[in-house]
Design a protein around this motif. Structure first.
Motif, mmCIF file in Angstrom:
data_model
loop_
_atom_site.group_PDB
_atom_site.id
_atom_site.type_symbol
_atom_site.label_atom_id
_atom_site.label_comp_id
_atom_site.label_asym_id
_atom_site.label_seq_id
_atom_site.Cartn_x
_atom_site.Cartn_y
_atom_site.Cartn_z
ATOM 1 N N UNK A 1 0.880 -1.180 0.000
ATOM 2 C CA UNK A 1 0.000 0.000 0.000
ATOM 3 C C UNK A 1 0.908 1.218 0.000
ATOM 4 N N UNK A 2 0.754 2.078 -1.009
ATOM 5 C CA UNK A 2 1.711 3.162 -1.165
ATOM 6 C C UNK A 2 1.055 4.449 -1.633
ATOM 7 N N UNK A 3 1.364 5.537 -0.903
ATOM 8 C CA UNK A 3 1.126 6.874 -1.414
ATOM 9 C C UNK A 3 -0.205 7.523 -1.121
ATOM 10 N N UNK A 4 -0.978 7.004 -0.150
ATOM 11 C CA UNK A 4 -2.311 7.539 0.117
ATOM 12 C C UNK A 4 -2.311 8.535 1.272
ATOM 13 N N UNK A 5 -3.333 9.377 1.283
ATOM 14 C CA UNK A 5 -3.652 10.227 2.434
ATOM 15 C C UNK A 5 -4.910 9.655 3.063
ATOM 16 N N UNK A 6 -4.837 9.321 4.343
ATOM 17 C CA UNK A 6 -5.961 8.663 5.025
ATOM 18 C C UNK A 6 -6.387 9.524 6.208
ATOM 19 N N UNK A 7 -7.708 9.751 6.325
ATOM 20 C CA UNK A 7 -8.223 10.582 7.418
ATOM 21 C C UNK A 7 -9.596 10.105 7.851
ATOM 22 N N UNK A 8 -10.070 10.663 8.971
ATOM 23 C CA UNK A 8 -11.432 10.457 9.485
ATOM 24 C C UNK A 8 -11.770 8.986 9.755
ATOM 25 N N UNK A 9 -10.778 8.203 10.173
ATOM 26 C CA UNK A 9 -11.018 6.806 10.551
ATOM 27 C C UNK A 9 -10.565 6.601 11.988
ATOM 28 N N UNK A 10 -10.999 5.506 12.607
ATOM 29 C CA UNK A 10 -10.480 5.199 13.940
ATOM 30 C C UNK A 10 -9.108 4.537 13.856
ATOM 31 N N UNK A 11 -8.841 3.806 12.781
ATOM 32 C CA UNK A 11 -7.499 3.347 12.457
ATOM 33 C C UNK A 11 -7.238 3.740 11.005
ATOM 34 N N UNK A 12 -6.154 4.428 10.772
ATOM 35 C CA UNK A 12 -5.883 4.879 9.414
ATOM 36 C C UNK A 12 -5.602 3.714 8.473
ATOM 37 N N UNK A 13 -4.542 2.953 8.778
ATOM 38 C CA UNK A 13 -4.164 1.781 7.993
ATOM 39 C C UNK A 13 -3.920 0.628 8.960
ATOM 40 N N UNK A 14 -4.506 -0.531 8.656
ATOM 41 C CA UNK A 14 -4.323 -1.699 9.528
ATOM 42 C C UNK A 14 -3.813 -2.885 8.721
ATOM 43 N N UNK A 15 -2.859 -3.596 9.307
ATOM 44 C CA UNK A 15 -2.407 -4.893 8.802
ATOM 45 C C UNK A 15 -2.821 -5.918 9.841
ATOM 46 N N UNK A 16 -3.647 -6.903 9.459
ATOM 47 C CA UNK A 16 -4.169 -7.836 10.455
ATOM 48 C C UNK A 16 -4.207 -9.251 9.896
ATOM 49 N N UNK A 17 -3.680 -10.200 10.677
ATOM 50 C CA UNK A 17 -3.786 -11.616 10.337
ATOM 51 C C UNK A 17 -2.954 -12.037 9.152
ATOM 52 N N UNK A 18 -1.874 -11.320 8.847
ATOM 53 C CA UNK A 18 -1.028 -11.681 7.712
ATOM 54 C C UNK A 18 0.235 -12.377 8.199
ATOM 55 N N UNK A 19 0.873 -13.135 7.314
ATOM 56 C CA UNK A 19 2.038 -13.921 7.731
ATOM 57 C C UNK A 19 3.330 -13.510 7.051
ATOM 58 N N UNK A 20 3.264 -12.721 5.972
ATOM 59 C CA UNK A 20 4.504 -12.328 5.317
ATOM 60 C C UNK A 20 4.273 -11.234 4.280
ATOM 61 N N UNK A 21 5.333 -10.441 4.086
ATOM 62 C CA UNK A 21 5.456 -9.637 2.894
ATOM 63 C C UNK A 21 4.606 -8.399 2.735
ATOM 64 N N UNK A 22 3.873 -7.957 3.756
ATOM 65 C CA UNK A 22 3.066 -6.744 3.611
ATOM 66 C C UNK A 22 3.958 -5.518 3.818
ATOM 67 N N UNK A 23 3.826 -4.527 2.928
ATOM 68 C CA UNK A 23 4.544 -3.268 3.085
ATOM 69 C C UNK A 23 3.573 -2.100 2.998
ATOM 70 N N UNK A 24 3.717 -1.167 3.927
ATOM 71 C CA UNK A 24 2.921 0.063 3.945
ATOM 72 C C UNK A 24 3.922 1.212 3.867
ATOM 73 N N UNK A 25 3.919 1.919 2.734
ATOM 74 C CA UNK A 25 5.012 2.840 2.413
ATOM 75 C C UNK A 25 4.502 4.186 1.930
ATOM 76 N N UNK A 26 5.072 5.244 2.491
ATOM 77 C CA UNK A 26 4.863 6.574 1.936
ATOM 78 C C UNK A 26 3.458 7.107 2.027
ATOM 79 N N UNK A 27 2.728 6.717 3.071
ATOM 80 C CA UNK A 27 1.367 7.217 3.278
ATOM 81 C C UNK A 27 1.366 8.313 4.346
#
Length: 270
Positions: free
Chosen positions: A108-134
């Protein structure tokens, strides 16, 4: 000899078949643009994608999105001037997540996130998730978190920032292993029951970096943690290493360690 040749030939055939399968998967990967045709929302783009596809989002304001476990390898990227692709949550009425990642090997790359209780969530994953430049900010209330990594392993959270109100502007890693948190600008970083994590080269202002029990074998290094009561706080975590951190400008302690279990903690500012 004949038997060995047959075995060698069979192994070569299997290897070739696997290579062809991987190449075919790569060739079949598509790019889906949002908006285009009947696809008007990010969720519609994700739903239309197959594992390994890229969903490219053009400038606009969009509703929240969930990447479900059946979409491994999906690439979700914003395409446009910085700040022009916005994901807006539901605000305060109910728990909600701006971008929810539930599949392995997602980026997940390059977003603007607002007005949430959690902006970005990674849940229940086992490998390789990247959250970059948000950029995550203006969250719903004081109980919110900019980025939360939960019950996952092998993820990386890097080069993300916050904006707007200070409440919830941080990274929360809970019940995870081998998470890499690096080069972010946040209000706080909190680890709880997160083993084997690396936290480095972050700038944390106001809330400090906390290892809040059970964060064994973690490495905290080359961070700036200032403007809090305690810059870096370590509670009941074993075999951790702290080095080359700047935590001089805090009201009570720069680095404070309490409730050691077995193992060691190395403190070395450089």
């Amino acid at each position: 000899m004949e038997k060995m040749m047959r075995s060698t030939g069979t192994n070569a055939f299997i290897a070739l078949a696997l290579a062809m399968s991987m190449s075919l998967t790569s060739l079949q990967a598509r790019e889906i643009t949002v908006p285009s045709g009947s696809i008007l929302t990010i969720q519609q783009g994700v739903d239309a994608a197959a594992p390994g596809d890229t969903v490219t989002v053009l400038p606009g304001i969009y509703d929240a999105v969930t990447i479900f476990p059946n979409k491994p390898g999906l690439k979700l990227k914003a395409s446009g001037p910085p700040g022009s692709i916005q994901v807006v949550g539901l605000g305060t009425p109910a728990f909600n997540v701006g971008i929810d990642v539930q599949a392995d090997n997602v980026s997940v790359q390059g977003f603007v996130v607002s007005e949430a209780t959690i902006g970005i969530r990674i849940v229940g994953t086992s490998q390789g998730v990247t959250v970059t430049g948000n950029a995550v900010g203006n969250l719903a209330n004081a109980e919110t978190t900019a980025v939360r990594v939960e019950s996952s392993a092998g993820a990386e959270v890097t080069q993300n920032t916050t904006f707007g109100n200070s409440a919830g502007d941080g990274i929360n890693v809970y019940m995870c292993s081998n998470i890499h948190v690096d080069h972010n600008g946040m209000g706080f970083i909190l680890l709880t029951d997160a083993t084997g994590c690396e936290v480095d080269h972050n700038t944390v202002e106001g809330g400090g970096i906390s290892l809040n029990s059970g964060d064994d074998q973690s490495h905290i290094h080359h961070n700036e943690a200032n403007g809090a009561s305690i810059g870096i706080f370590v509670l009941s975590s074993a075999d951790c290493t702290l080095d080359h951190n700047d935590a001089d400008n805090n009201s009570e302690f720069g680095i404070y360690c309490q409730g050691f279990r077995i193992g060691y903690i190395l403190l070395d500012k450089g």
